[in-house]
Design an enzyme around this catalytic site. Structure first.
Site, PDB file in Angstrom:
ATOM      1  N   HIS D  92     -19.560  -5.066 -10.204  1.00 36.69           N
ATOM      2  CA  HIS D  92     -18.238  -5.693 -10.282  1.00 36.69           C
ATOM      3  C   HIS D  92     -17.160  -4.632 -10.047  1.00 36.69           C
ATOM      4  O   HIS D  92     -16.242  -4.832  -9.236  1.00 36.69           O
ATOM      5  CB  HIS D  92     -18.060  -6.354 -11.646  1.00 36.69           C
ATOM      6  CG  HIS D  92     -16.636  -6.670 -12.009  1.00 36.69           C
ATOM      7  ND1 HIS D  92     -15.927  -7.672 -11.407  1.00 36.69           N
ATOM      8  CD2 HIS D  92     -15.785  -6.085 -12.893  1.00 36.69           C
ATOM      9  CE1 HIS D  92     -14.699  -7.688 -11.913  1.00 36.69           C
ATOM     10  NE2 HIS D  92     -14.589  -6.741 -12.811  1.00 36.69           N
ATOM     11  N   ASP D 121       1.129  -1.810  18.126  1.00 36.44           N
ATOM     12  CA  ASP D 121      -0.197  -1.917  17.506  1.00 36.44           C
ATOM     13  C   ASP D 121      -0.371  -0.676  16.644  1.00 36.44           C
ATOM     14  O   ASP D 121       0.527   0.156  16.542  1.00 36.44           O
ATOM     15  CB  ASP D 121      -1.304  -1.980  18.586  1.00 36.44           C
ATOM     16  CG  ASP D 121      -2.582  -2.609  18.047  1.00 36.44           C
ATOM     17  OD1 ASP D 121      -3.002  -2.243  16.925  1.00 36.44           O
ATOM     18  OD2 ASP D 121      -3.154  -3.486  18.712  1.00 36.44           O
ATOM     19  N   TRP D 157     -19.299   2.103 -12.747  1.00 34.29           N
ATOM     20  CA  TRP D 157     -18.779   2.539 -11.439  1.00 34.29           C
ATOM     21  C   TRP D 157     -18.470   4.028 -11.459  1.00 34.29           C
ATOM     22  O   TRP D 157     -18.434   4.680 -10.434  1.00 34.29           O
ATOM     23  CB  TRP D 157     -17.552   1.718 -11.034  1.00 34.29           C
ATOM     24  CG  TRP D 157     -16.247   2.192 -11.601  1.00 34.29           C
ATOM     25  CD1 TRP D 157     -15.756   1.914 -12.845  1.00 34.29           C
ATOM     26  CD2 TRP D 157     -15.275   3.028 -10.966  1.00 34.29           C
ATOM     27  NE1 TRP D 157     -14.539   2.532 -13.011  1.00 34.29           N
ATOM     28  CE2 TRP D 157     -14.212   3.214 -11.874  1.00 34.29           C
ATOM     29  CE3 TRP D 157     -15.186   3.640  -9.706  1.00 34.29           C
ATOM     30  CZ2 TRP D 157     -13.096   3.988 -11.585  1.00 34.29           C
ATOM     31  CZ3 TRP D 157     -14.067   4.410  -9.426  1.00 34.29           C
ATOM     32  CH2 TRP D 157     -13.039   4.576 -10.362  1.00 34.29           C
ATOM     33  N   SER D 185     -14.701   4.812   6.062  1.00 29.96           N
ATOM     34  CA  SER D 185     -13.818   3.746   6.526  1.00 29.96           C
ATOM     35  C   SER D 185     -12.398   3.957   6.007  1.00 29.96           C
ATOM     36  O   SER D 185     -11.426   3.843   6.768  1.00 29.96           O
ATOM     37  CB  SER D 185     -14.374   2.399   6.063  1.00 29.96           C
ATOM     38  OG  SER D 185     -13.383   1.420   6.112  1.00 29.96           O
ATOM     39  N   SER D 186     -12.271   4.299   4.722  1.00 35.75           N
ATOM     40  CA  SER D 186     -10.932   4.512   4.149  1.00 35.75           C
ATOM     41  C   SER D 186     -10.239   5.688   4.810  1.00 35.75           C
ATOM     42  O   SER D 186      -9.043   5.638   5.098  1.00 35.75           O
ATOM     43  CB  SER D 186     -11.013   4.803   2.656  1.00 35.75           C
ATOM     44  OG  SER D 186     -11.542   3.715   1.986  1.00 35.75           O
ATOM     45  N   HIS D 269      -8.572   9.816 -10.451  1.00 35.07           N
ATOM     46  CA  HIS D 269      -7.226   9.490 -10.887  1.00 35.07           C
ATOM     47  C   HIS D 269      -6.276   9.212  -9.734  1.00 35.07           C
ATOM     48  O   HIS D 269      -5.599   8.180  -9.745  1.00 35.07           O
ATOM     49  CB  HIS D 269      -6.643  10.464 -11.897  1.00 35.07           C
ATOM     50  CG  HIS D 269      -5.538   9.785 -12.634  1.00 35.07           C
ATOM     51  ND1 HIS D 269      -5.770   8.876 -13.626  1.00 35.07           N
ATOM     52  CD2 HIS D 269      -4.216   9.758 -12.410  1.00 35.07           C
ATOM     53  CE1 HIS D 269      -4.630   8.344 -14.000  1.00 35.07           C
ATOM     54  NE2 HIS D 269      -3.661   8.863 -13.273  1.00 35.07           N
ATOM     55  N   GLU D 271      -7.182   8.003  -7.085  1.00 32.41           N
ATOM     56  CA  GLU D 271      -7.675   6.697  -6.633  1.00 32.41           C
ATOM     57  C   GLU D 271      -6.953   5.555  -7.353  1.00 32.41           C
ATOM     58  O   GLU D 271      -6.628   4.534  -6.764  1.00 32.41           O
ATOM     59  CB  GLU D 271      -9.190   6.614  -6.893  1.00 32.41           C
ATOM     60  CG  GLU D 271      -9.812   5.229  -6.745  1.00 32.41           C
ATOM     61  CD  GLU D 271      -9.890   4.744  -5.313  1.00 32.41           C
ATOM     62  OE1 GLU D 271      -9.775   5.577  -4.396  1.00 32.41           O
ATOM     63  OE2 GLU D 271     -10.051   3.531  -5.117  1.00 32.41           O
ATOM     64  N   TYR D 273      -3.952   5.592  -8.289  1.00 35.88           N
ATOM     65  CA  TYR D 273      -2.643   5.430  -7.651  1.00 35.88           C
ATOM     66  C   TYR D 273      -2.764   4.891  -6.238  1.00 35.88           C
ATOM     67  O   TYR D 273      -1.864   4.204  -5.751  1.00 35.88           O
ATOM     68  CB  TYR D 273      -1.864   6.754  -7.716  1.00 35.88           C
ATOM     69  CG  TYR D 273      -1.447   7.021  -9.138  1.00 35.88           C
ATOM     70  CD1 TYR D 273      -0.347   6.358  -9.665  1.00 35.88           C
ATOM     71  CD2 TYR D 273      -2.184   7.825  -9.976  1.00 35.88           C
ATOM     72  CE1 TYR D 273       0.021   6.521 -10.982  1.00 35.88           C
ATOM     73  CE2 TYR D 273      -1.835   7.988 -11.298  1.00 35.88           C
ATOM     74  CZ  TYR D 273      -0.726   7.344 -11.800  1.00 35.88           C
ATOM     75  OH  TYR D 273      -0.390   7.493 -13.106  1.00 35.88           O
ATOM     76  N   SER D 284       8.529  -3.953  -4.085  1.00 37.05           N
ATOM     77  CA  SER D 284       9.847  -3.456  -3.679  1.00 37.05           C
ATOM     78  C   SER D 284      10.366  -4.148  -2.422  1.00 37.05           C
ATOM     79  O   SER D 284      11.541  -4.022  -2.087  1.00 37.05           O
ATOM     80  CB  SER D 284       9.787  -1.953  -3.418  1.00 37.05           C
ATOM     81  OG  SER D 284       9.308  -1.288  -4.547  1.00 37.05           O
ATOM     82  N   HIS D 318      -7.471  13.363 -18.501  1.00 33.47           N
ATOM     83  CA  HIS D 318      -7.153  12.453 -19.608  1.00 33.47           C
ATOM     84  C   HIS D 318      -8.192  11.342 -19.707  1.00 33.47           C
ATOM     85  O   HIS D 318      -8.188  10.577 -20.659  1.00 33.47           O
ATOM     86  CB  HIS D 318      -5.717  11.898 -19.516  1.00 33.47           C
ATOM     87  CG  HIS D 318      -5.454  11.005 -18.370  1.00 33.47           C
ATOM     88  ND1 HIS D 318      -4.231  10.910 -17.761  1.00 33.47           N
ATOM     89  CD2 HIS D 318      -6.246  10.138 -17.698  1.00 33.47           C
ATOM     90  CE1 HIS D 318      -4.286  10.038 -16.786  1.00 33.47           C
ATOM     91  NE2 HIS D 318      -5.503   9.557 -16.728  1.00 33.47           N
ATOM     92  N   HIS D 319      -9.087  11.267 -18.719  1.00 30.23           N
ATOM     93  CA  HIS D 319     -10.227  10.351 -18.839  1.00 30.23           C
ATOM     94  C   HIS D 319     -11.354  10.995 -19.643  1.00 30.23           C
ATOM     95  O   HIS D 319     -12.379  10.375 -19.860  1.00 30.23           O
ATOM     96  CB  HIS D 319     -10.765   9.988 -17.453  1.00 30.23           C
ATOM     97  CG  HIS D 319      -9.761   9.280 -16.590  1.00 30.23           C
ATOM     98  ND1 HIS D 319      -9.658   7.905 -16.558  1.00 30.23           N
ATOM     99  CD2 HIS D 319      -8.811   9.731 -15.750  1.00 30.23           C
ATOM    100  CE1 HIS D 319      -8.693   7.565 -15.720  1.00 30.23           C
ATOM    101  NE2 HIS D 319      -8.159   8.655 -15.213  1.00 30.23           N
ATOM    102  N   THR D 344       7.066   6.409 -13.037  1.00 35.43           N
ATOM    103  CA  THR D 344       6.580   5.032 -13.022  1.00 35.43           C
ATOM    104  C   THR D 344       7.582   4.121 -13.711  1.00 35.43           C
ATOM    105  O   THR D 344       7.866   3.017 -13.242  1.00 35.43           O
ATOM    106  CB  THR D 344       5.203   4.948 -13.714  1.00 35.43           C
ATOM    107  OG1 THR D 344       4.392   6.015 -13.231  1.00 35.43           O
ATOM    108  CG2 THR D 344       4.538   3.630 -13.438  1.00 35.43           C
ATOM    109  N   LYS D 347      10.592   3.235 -11.587  1.00 30.91           N
ATOM    110  CA  LYS D 347      10.375   2.150 -10.626  1.00 30.91           C
ATOM    111  C   LYS D 347      10.663   0.796 -11.271  1.00 30.91           C
ATOM    112  O   LYS D 347      11.333  -0.058 -10.685  1.00 30.91           O
ATOM    113  CB  LYS D 347       8.940   2.186 -10.118  1.00 30.91           C
ATOM    114  CG  LYS D 347       8.743   3.282  -9.119  1.00 30.91           C
ATOM    115  CD  LYS D 347       7.325   3.298  -8.625  1.00 30.91           C
ATOM    116  CE  LYS D 347       7.204   4.221  -7.435  1.00 30.91           C
ATOM    117  NZ  LYS D 347       7.837   3.690  -6.242  1.00 30.91           N
ATOM    118  N   ARG D 466     -16.947  -0.471 -24.728  1.00 29.32           N
ATOM    119  CA  ARG D 466     -17.085  -1.161 -23.445  1.00 29.32           C
ATOM    120  C   ARG D 466     -18.529  -1.072 -22.970  1.00 29.32           C
ATOM    121  O   ARG D 466     -19.327  -0.322 -23.510  1.00 29.32           O
ATOM    122  CB  ARG D 466     -16.135  -0.554 -22.415  1.00 29.32           C
ATOM    123  CG  ARG D 466     -16.435   0.876 -22.078  1.00 29.32           C
ATOM    124  CD  ARG D 466     -15.325   1.512 -21.279  1.00 29.32           C
ATOM    125  NE  ARG D 466     -15.344   1.119 -19.875  1.00 29.32           N
ATOM    126  CZ  ARG D 466     -14.819   1.854 -18.889  1.00 29.32           C
ATOM    127  NH1 ARG D 466     -14.229   2.992 -19.161  1.00 29.32           N
ATOM    128  NH2 ARG D 466     -14.862   1.447 -17.640  1.00 29.32           N
TER     129      ARG D 466
END
Lengths: 187, 57, 373, 545
Positions: D92, D121, D157, D185-186, D269, D271, D273, D284, D318-319, D344, D347, D466
């Site tokens: 998931h 294009d 994950w 691909s990314s 991290h 990622e 963002y 926006s 921080h993870h 943040t 914004k 979790r």
């Protein structure tokens, strides 16, 4: 070159730079750990004793913890579970290795230090953890660790725990393995 | 140079005047801004590290 | 329609908030240590700061949404920047965060001060149980989930402490500084007791430290907090905190038990004794992977029932149980189970579920293997 | 259910500045049928492919989430065994991140970046086709691991070693290959987007004239270039550890499992963002349109985005507060994490200032954007709480964290994609989406998503870890509420599909400028946008205000 090609070239160069950086991260991490003591990693080779005045004003308790991982019929025990030491003085502690299996095996003790701040101030002159050990079937062996805590050990540290976990050594070290350096140590 | 540093600082802070950024984007070279940004980021990291070390005592 | 929904959501939120304040099972526990109380107050402080910011910000937002609807004839203004306001609302959060960082730093430093402990406990995570070793006391044991599988499978009503109960809890004295050293025998685990605000990862090959000083006798429950495989959800932590005198008595009794277990190694054990003991050991230690009927979960956990290769090779069987198999989930039990339990469980495995080797393994045999001479 | 292709000739001409639609349609020869889709190099068609792929992965990942929620409906093991449960949570996560959210944003970029910068294009059309087709291959491979002996990836994950190396199922090698493909691909997509934005802008369009969506995507693309190699590196090290006997992460060979976490989160991290910056861009763009007022603090928004991107490289640990970092490291990462909250917050304030004294209407796209602002902020608040290291010892690896990142990703990233779809559907199909159905979809989603994720805060605070398939009785009420919310949210997405299909098939015809407050360049080409737009670039110098 068209502007697009120029941009793509620059981007690809940046990308290659990041790939190189990623590859460099692993050795950088090791260096970082050595400098900061992150994760309680200790130097994996012998360091010379620094001759400095022994700080007799305080005692630090050094504990030894030993464990054996799966797949190795060995036992590892410190002869002294803990010692009280003065910073600056060097000490020798003996560890007993026993191979109670019925064949010769090679094993390696992986060291860890807690609290991690202390690893910066721990110097090991001799340690069986610098290299693999080989024990014949039923062999019994005593090996020393000679260490020194430097006098600049923070005052807040009263107990240092040294842990050794025995793992079976890989039988055929393959490419790229970050093996523990074999030099150093007389054990 | 001082203008560049001021602009990058403003970027870190996240606030910038419209007129200011107009002149940035008309006169400045992007690479200068990016380089200053990276250097300032490193300085900021150093700053936070020293604050952390001070706090850790 | 929309107004009704907004109203309903607000009512539910307010009701939730009030219950939140009353009922502790909606919030972080205050806990029974000084550290856990500091953590709780940090948590509540930052929570209320967030609530206040939220009320102001969302208040401004909903006011704008309500007041400047085009359906009410609002005409759009055309301003698009205001440096003073922007600097203001950047600085305010910055100051709030600095104010937050000060108490957080103090608490963190306190948590990291593991020095001068009265008692050291080595906690080892295994797939999927905890092992507790009282350093220097020679007392060490496993702590296994004791909830019967019938409750998990829904065949029996669930107890009050469903999934949070163990066969042997960690016993600790109150009002003493207890230092925990955590490590792991296999994957990463994380030892967590919310009431102490202690959560520390257990890393294979590495040692981590944490500490607590429990103020109230009682039973405190937690769980493994780092995904560690199949039974990650089934390795609870239970701590039984008691007065120093009771703790001393308990520790003495434990040492006594260990001594008498050592004595029983030398006597000749009968098959049915070993089978009875073996079944007990198997169901607490082995069944999690190799399953209740020895059928295993291939390919990760091999079957024991009908495993002909293993049944033909007694030496290998003993070797695997004693030393484990490297690079797999099979741990070494030589250092963690006593010779009686090891002999019993091997005997059981070789004579249960249709395995009829008839082998009887004596604890003294195992003992002999483990001694160097 | 292939959507109708954009017609080859414009149905109507909007108030185009330059007559954006091409008159050279006849020169192109199109294949018909599946081969056309396989070989297309048109940014709009590839964008559509990305969006369809993203939507189907959203559904597949959603079904997995529903399996998880079904098992957690009540205490006890009812539906699935723990190992399958772990595969479901892992899959998931992987599918939603790499298969749904990221391709969703890339699809929007493919469609809208050329239209918003006035380019005919993407800069590298054939590469664009290749980047897309890597994805279906990667995800078929990833999904096929579920059928392999030992099952698919079951280690979360985050794939922490050694659970994902020494103790992993045999299929892990395929998992690594498939993520490598998705990563390539990314990266290719990012290179393409950078080249398009930097080189193909209409004459006279300066960087600071670009829409926030283009800006945030430019910065996101740089983030992708910077961190995807790190992911590739860490996956390669896993591969070597599993198959070639190295010991990067294996303590037994002198490696370090904590190294894995440092490397992973150094990727992970930024990622986070990568998955939220384009969402900031979308909001926006939408909020000013329906407030009929220019975006407040445009420059600040751009600068804050850049600032977030730079800071995102300094907060990864921080993870990892509970892995046993030294005190100084804990303090550093706590302070740095607090700092990143500031831009943040800026914004959010800017969006609200944009609403202030506007002339606001509430089309479905706007509703989703407004819900984004509120619910993303709630995710931000819990993020702030998680930044406090001592308190994080209590939150870490509990449902509080699950609640936090789902608030950021579902009513955050996913809602922004939905808002974008409602916003740009008229441009894509030439028809307005059904407002009544859209509202139903919105309200069911908002209620569902909050019922799903809000109780998770309480469950986590009360002590529920979790990634567990079964739980103690005191968590039962929270989980039942969550599961009901999950099913409500899940099934209301069928309504979303219905709205899209209905809109593709017909509906109220949309003019070129489909929303009266919309001012960006894409609204100058006809609706639906013809296959070829801006072949003669619009000259921005002429419309300079």
């Amino acid at each position: 070159m068209t502007p697009v090609q120029r941009t793509v070239t620059k981007t690809v160069i940046a990308l290659i730079g990041m790939v190189c950086f990623t590859i460099a991260l692993v050795p950088l991490y090791d260096v970082f750990c050595q400098i900061t003591g992150l994760n309680g990693k200790v130097a994996s080779q012998a360091q010379p004793i620094i001759s400095e005045e022994v700080d007799t004003s305080r005692y630090v308790t050094v504990q030894f913890i030993t464990r054996t991982g799966s797949g190795l019929p060995w036992r590892l025990e410190p002869l002294d579970r803990q010692v009280r030491v003065h910073p600056g003085q060097s000490y020798k502690v003996l560890f007993a290795f026993t191979n109670y299996g019925d064949e010769a095996r090679r094993g390696r003790a992986v060291p860890s230090v807690s609290p991690s701040e202390a690893s910066l101030h721990l110097r090991k002159v001799t340690c069986f953890c610098f290299q693999e050990q080989r024990l014949e079937a039923g062999e019994h062996l005593r090996l020393p660790v000679v260490f020194q805590l430097t006098t600049d050990l923070p005052e807040s540290v009263h107990t240092v725990t040294l842990a050794y976990t025995l793992y079976p050594a890989a039988n055929n070290p393959t490419l790229g393995e970050r093996a523990m350096p074999a030099q150093g140590g007389d054990a | 140079m001082w203008q560049v540093i001021k602009s990058v600082l403003a970027a870190f802070f996240g606030v910038q005047k419209d007129s200011r950024r107009r002149s940035d984007f008309e006169h400045g070279k992007p690479i200068v801004f990016i380089a200053t940004g990276v250097v300032m980021a490193l300085i900021m990291v150093g700053l936070v590290v020293s604050v952390a070390m001070m706090a850790a005592g | 329609m929309r107004k009704v929904l907004v109203l309903a959501v607000m009512v539910v939120a307010i009701a939730g908030l009030q219950r939140n304040a009353l009922a502790s099972d909606w919030n972080m526990p205050v806990g029974v240590t000084e550290i856990s109380r500091s953590v709780y107050s940090l948590h509540m402080l930052i929570f209320w700061i967030c609530v206040v910011i939220g009320v102001v910000v969302f208040g401004a937002m909903f006011y704008s949404l309500f007041r400047y609807r085009r359906s009410k004839g609002a005409k759009a203004a055309h301003f698009h920047e205001h440096t003073t306001v922007e600097v203001f609302w950047t600085t305010i959060p910055l100051l709030i965060l600095v104010a937050m960082a000060v108490p957080a730093t103090a608490t963190l430093k306190e948590m990291y001060d593991t020095s001068e402990s009265d008692l050291d406990v080595l906690i080892t995570g295994h797939q999927w149980r905890w092992q507790y070793e009282y350093l220097g006391e020679g007392v060490s044991f496993f702590s296994n989930l004791s909830t019967p599988s019938a409750q998990i499978e829904g065949e029996a009503p669930k107890d009050e402490h469903y999934l949070l109960e163990v066969d042997q809890p960690l016993v600790l004295p109150v009002d003493r500084k207890v230092r925990f050293l955590t490590t792991s025998a296999d994957v990463i685990h994380s030892w967590w007791v919310p009431a102490f605000a202690v959560k520390k990862d257990a890393m294979p090959g590495f040692i981590n430290e944490a500490w607590t000083r429990i103020e109230e006798p009682g039973i405190y429950r937690g769980q493994c907090a780092e995904l560690c495989g199949r039974n990650h959800g089934f390795m609870p932590v239970v701590v039984h905190a008691m007065e120093q005198d009771d703790f001393d008595a308990w520790l003495a009794e434990r040492k006594q038990q260990a001594a008498s277990a050592a004595n029983s190694v030398d006597r000749e054990w009968k098959m049915d004794e070993l089978m009875a003991q073996g079944e007990k050991v198997y169901s607490t230690i082995c069944a999690a992977c190799h399953q209740a009927e020895g059928q295993g979960l291939p390919p990760t956990f091999p079957a024991l029932a009908g495993n002909q290769a293993l049944m033909d090779d007694l030496e290998k069987h003993i070797g695997v149980v004693l030393n484990g198999v490297s690079e797999t989930a099979m741990p070494a039990f030589s250092g963690t189970l006593n010779p009686v339990d090891i002999a019993a469980v091997i005997t059981y495995e070789r004579n249960a579920w249709g395995n009829e080797t008839g082998d009887v393994i004596q604890p003294s045999d195992i003992q002999a293997r483990l001694s160097s001479e | 259910m292939a959507p109708k292709l954009p017609p080859k000739a414009p149905l109507e001409h909007g108030n185009s500045i330059t007559g954006g639609a091409s008159a050279h349609e006849g020169e192109h020869h199109y294949r018909s049928g599946p081969l056309r889709w396989l070989l297309t190099t048109n940014h709009k068609e590839i964008g559509t492919l990305y969006l369809i792929f993203s939507l189907s992965m959203f559904m597949v990942g959603g079904i997995m989430a529903l399996v998880v929620r079904l098992e957690l409906f009540q205490p006890g093991l009812q539906m699935v065994q723990p190992e399958f449960f772990n595969q479901m949570t892992t899959m998931h996560g992987l599918i939603m991140i790499f298969g749904a959210v990221m391709p969703g944003f890339v699809g929007l970029a493919n469609w809208m970046v050329p239209l918003q910068v006035g380019a005919p294009d993407m800069a590298l059309p054939r590469l664009n086709n290749f980047s897309f087709w890597l994805l279906p291959i990667a995800f078929v491979l990833l999904l096929s691991t579920l059928l392999m002996p030992g099952g698919g990836p079951n280690f979360g994950w985050t794939s922490y070693a050694p659970l994902s190396t020494t103790y992993a199922p045999p299929s892990t090698t395929f998992f690594i290959f498939s993520l490598h493909m998705a990563g390539i691909s990314s990266i290719l997509g990012a290179i393409n987007i950078i080249a398009t934005i930097l080189n193909l802008r209409a004459p006279g369009m300066r960087l600071m004239d670009m829409t926030l969506f283009v800006w945030t995507w430019l910065i996101t693309a740089f983030l992708l270039i910077a961190v995807m190699p790190v992911l590739a590196g860490v996956l390669t090290m896993m591969l070597l550890d599993i198959n070639f006997g190295t010991s990067f992460f294996n303590a037994a060979g002198g490696g370090d499992p904590v190294l894995f976490q440092h490397l992973f989160w150094f990727f992970g991290h930024p990622e986070v963002y990568i998955m939220i910056l384009p969402a900031f861009g979308i909001v926006s763009v939408i909020v000013p349109t329906f407030a009929r007022k220019p975006l407040f603090g445009y420059s600040s928004m751009v600068y804050a985005t850049a600032s977030i991107a730079v800071l995102s490289f300094t907060v990864w640990a921080h993870h990892m507060f509970s892995v046993g970092l030294p005190l100084v490291a804990e303090l550093f990462f706590m302070y740095a994490t607090m700092l990143i909250a500031v831009p943040t917050g800026v914004k959010v304030f800017n969006w609200i200032a944009t609403l202030f004294r506007g002339s606001i209407t509430f089309e479905t796209a706007m509703l989703f954007a407004l819900a984004f602002i509120v619910l993303f902020s709630i995710g931000g608040f819990s993020g702030l709480m998680l930044a406090i290291a001592p308190a994080d010892f209590q939150y870490h690896d509990t449902y509080f964290v699950v609640a936090h990142f789902h608030y950021v990703l579902v009513p955050g990233a996913v809602f922004s994609i939905m808002a974008a779809v409602y916003y740009w559907l008229p441009k894509w199909t030439g028809h307005y989406p059904d407002e009544r159905l859209g509202r139903w979809h919105f309200w069911l989603s908002v209620i569902g998503v909050n019922l799903l994720f809000f109780p998770m805060h309480f469950a986590g605070l009360a002590g529920m870890p979790r990634r567990i398939p079964d739980y103690a009785l005191q968590f039962a009420d929270f989980n039942m509420a969550s599961s009901i919310g999950g099913f409500l949210f899940g099934f209301s997405q069928l309504l979303f599909i219905w709205v899209i299909v209905k809109c593709v098939r017909g509906g109220v015809k949309a003019p070129a400028r489909s929303w009266d407050g919309a001012t960006d360049l894409e609204w100058t080409v006809p609706s639906p946008a013809p296959l070829h737009t801006f072949e003669t670039p619009p000259d921005m110098r002429r419309i300079e205000s």
